[in-house]
Design a protein around this motif. Structure first.
Motif, mmCIF file in Angstrom:
data_model
loop_
_atom_site.group_PDB
_atom_site.id
_atom_site.type_symbol
_atom_site.label_atom_id
_atom_site.label_comp_id
_atom_site.label_asym_id
_atom_site.label_seq_id
_atom_site.Cartn_x
_atom_site.Cartn_y
_atom_site.Cartn_z
ATOM 1 N N SER A 4 0.834 -1.188 0.000
ATOM 2 C CA SER A 4 0.000 0.000 0.000
ATOM 3 C C SER A 4 0.877 1.250 0.000
ATOM 4 C CB SER A 4 -0.911 0.002 1.223
ATOM 5 O OG SER A 4 -1.842 -1.047 1.135
ATOM 6 N N TYR A 5 0.458 2.252 -0.749
ATOM 7 C CA TYR A 5 1.150 3.517 -0.819
ATOM 8 C C TYR A 5 0.223 4.613 -0.316
ATOM 9 C CZ TYR A 5 4.505 1.030 -3.738
ATOM 10 O OH TYR A 5 5.431 0.143 -4.196
ATOM 11 N N ARG A 6 0.817 5.569 0.372
ATOM 12 C CA ARG A 6 0.050 6.673 0.944
ATOM 13 C C ARG A 6 0.099 7.867 -0.015
ATOM 14 N NH1 ARG A 6 -1.854 7.288 5.910
ATOM 15 N NH2 ARG A 6 -0.674 5.425 6.563
ATOM 16 N N MET A 8 -1.417 11.766 -0.868
ATOM 17 C CA MET A 8 -2.154 12.949 -0.436
ATOM 18 C C MET A 8 -2.681 13.673 -1.661
ATOM 19 S SD MET A 8 -0.998 16.357 1.736
ATOM 20 C CE MET A 8 -1.084 15.567 3.332
ATOM 21 N N LEU A 30 -3.646 4.256 -0.222
ATOM 22 C CA LEU A 30 -4.305 4.874 0.924
ATOM 23 C C LEU A 30 -4.326 6.376 0.647
ATOM 24 C CD1 LEU A 30 -2.498 2.939 3.807
ATOM 25 C CD2 LEU A 30 -4.759 2.467 2.836
ATOM 26 N N GLU A 32 -5.588 10.263 1.242
ATOM 27 C CA GLU A 32 -6.166 11.283 2.101
ATOM 28 C C GLU A 32 -6.386 12.531 1.262
ATOM 29 O OE1 GLU A 32 -4.905 11.059 6.568
ATOM 30 O OE2 GLU A 32 -3.082 10.972 5.354
ATOM 31 N N GLN A 47 2.388 13.178 9.191
ATOM 32 C CA GLN A 47 2.846 12.006 8.436
ATOM 33 C C GLN A 47 3.041 12.396 6.972
ATOM 34 O OE1 GLN A 47 0.255 8.582 8.566
ATOM 35 N NE2 GLN A 47 1.907 7.199 8.055
ATOM 36 N N PRO A 49 3.389 11.613 2.948
ATOM 37 C CA PRO A 49 2.869 10.627 1.985
ATOM 38 C C PRO A 49 3.993 10.080 1.109
ATOM 39 C CG PRO A 49 2.535 12.820 1.132
ATOM 40 C CD PRO A 49 3.196 12.992 2.484
ATOM 41 N N ASP A 50 3.676 9.079 0.321
ATOM 42 C CA ASP A 50 4.603 8.586 -0.695
ATOM 43 C C ASP A 50 4.482 9.398 -1.979
ATOM 44 O OD1 ASP A 50 5.688 6.270 0.741
ATOM 45 O OD2 ASP A 50 3.635 5.506 0.617
#
Length: 233
Positions: A4-6, A8, A30, A32, A47, A49-50
């Motif tokens: 999973s990659y975050r 934004m 993921l 946001e 936090q 993001p990636d």
């Protein structure tokens, strides 16, 4: 992707934000989403993001996305950025890349293209090996797919990801090979339209000319595409 990659997403238009969220929905991402810079910036402080995807104009802030990117730079950790904007002047595009953007997509955006870009980008930045002069056919050119950076005669080229993807086609084919219009479109996951390929090639040439003013190695092959030629002796 096998993890999973975050991501934004910062987009002040609720409808566009919802459309992008729906298009990027995936078990591997993921996401946001935020509408304005202050909320997004507060989250960055908690936090990182990636990947950051951001509009440039955010609410009343004409350069909100740029300001967010400047804040991201203070962490001194390379986070890829994709800017989405109706502003398509050379000044804005260069400014975006100076702030760490690896792509700058025009609005209205193609959601399918954005999704492909995000998927490929995250995969490449996490897993890609470095491509150097041992695997490119072009002397004095170095490419790094991991960061989408290129250098010419050991000096950095100022390229968008789209231009990098097109340049990579020349670099991985033997000198003189014809790179068709279809190949160039496919290399950019469809971001480049047939009638805008020449514009991107012109930008590529200009990037090289800023380093070597007499650059003249990318030639048009009428009706077929372009080729990289050996320098004249």
């Amino acid at each position: 992707m096998d993890q999973s990659y975050r991501v934004m997403l910062v987009e002040d238009d609720p409808e566009q934000r919802a459309n992008i969220l729906e298009a990027l929905e995936s078990k591997d991402l993921l996401i946001e989403a935020f509408g304005l810079r202050p909320q997004a910036q507060s989250r960055l402080d908690q936090q990182l993001p990636d990947l950051l995807i951001s509009d440039i104009i955010l609410g009343d802030e004409m350069d909100g996305g740029f300001d967010l990117a400047r804040h991201l730079q203070t962490y001194q950790r390379p986070i890829p950025i994709i800017f989405l904007s109706e502003r398509q002047s050379e000044f804005d595009i260069v400014a975006g890349h100076d702030l760490g953007a690896i792509d700058y997509l025009p609005k209205p955006i193609s959601l399918a293209v954005l999704k492909r870009k995000v998927t490929n980008l995250l995969r490449l930045t996490q897993n890609a090996p470095t491509l150097n002069n041992k695997t490119t056919f072009i002397e004095n050119l170095m490419l790094d797919p991991q960061t989408f950076k290129a250098s010419w005669h050991q000096k950095p080229l100022n390229l968008t990801v789209t231009e990098f993807e097109m340049l990579e086609q020349f670099a991985t084919h033997s000198i003189g090979s014809v790179i068709s219009y279809q190949d160039l479109q496919a290399a950019t996951q469809g971001v480049v339209e047939r009638n805008t390929i020449n514009t991107h090639i012109c930008r590529l040439r200009q990037a090289f000319k800023k380093i070597t003013p007499d650059f003249d190695l990318i030639h048009n092959v009428y009706g077929r595409g372009y080729s990289w030629q050996s320098p004249k002796k």
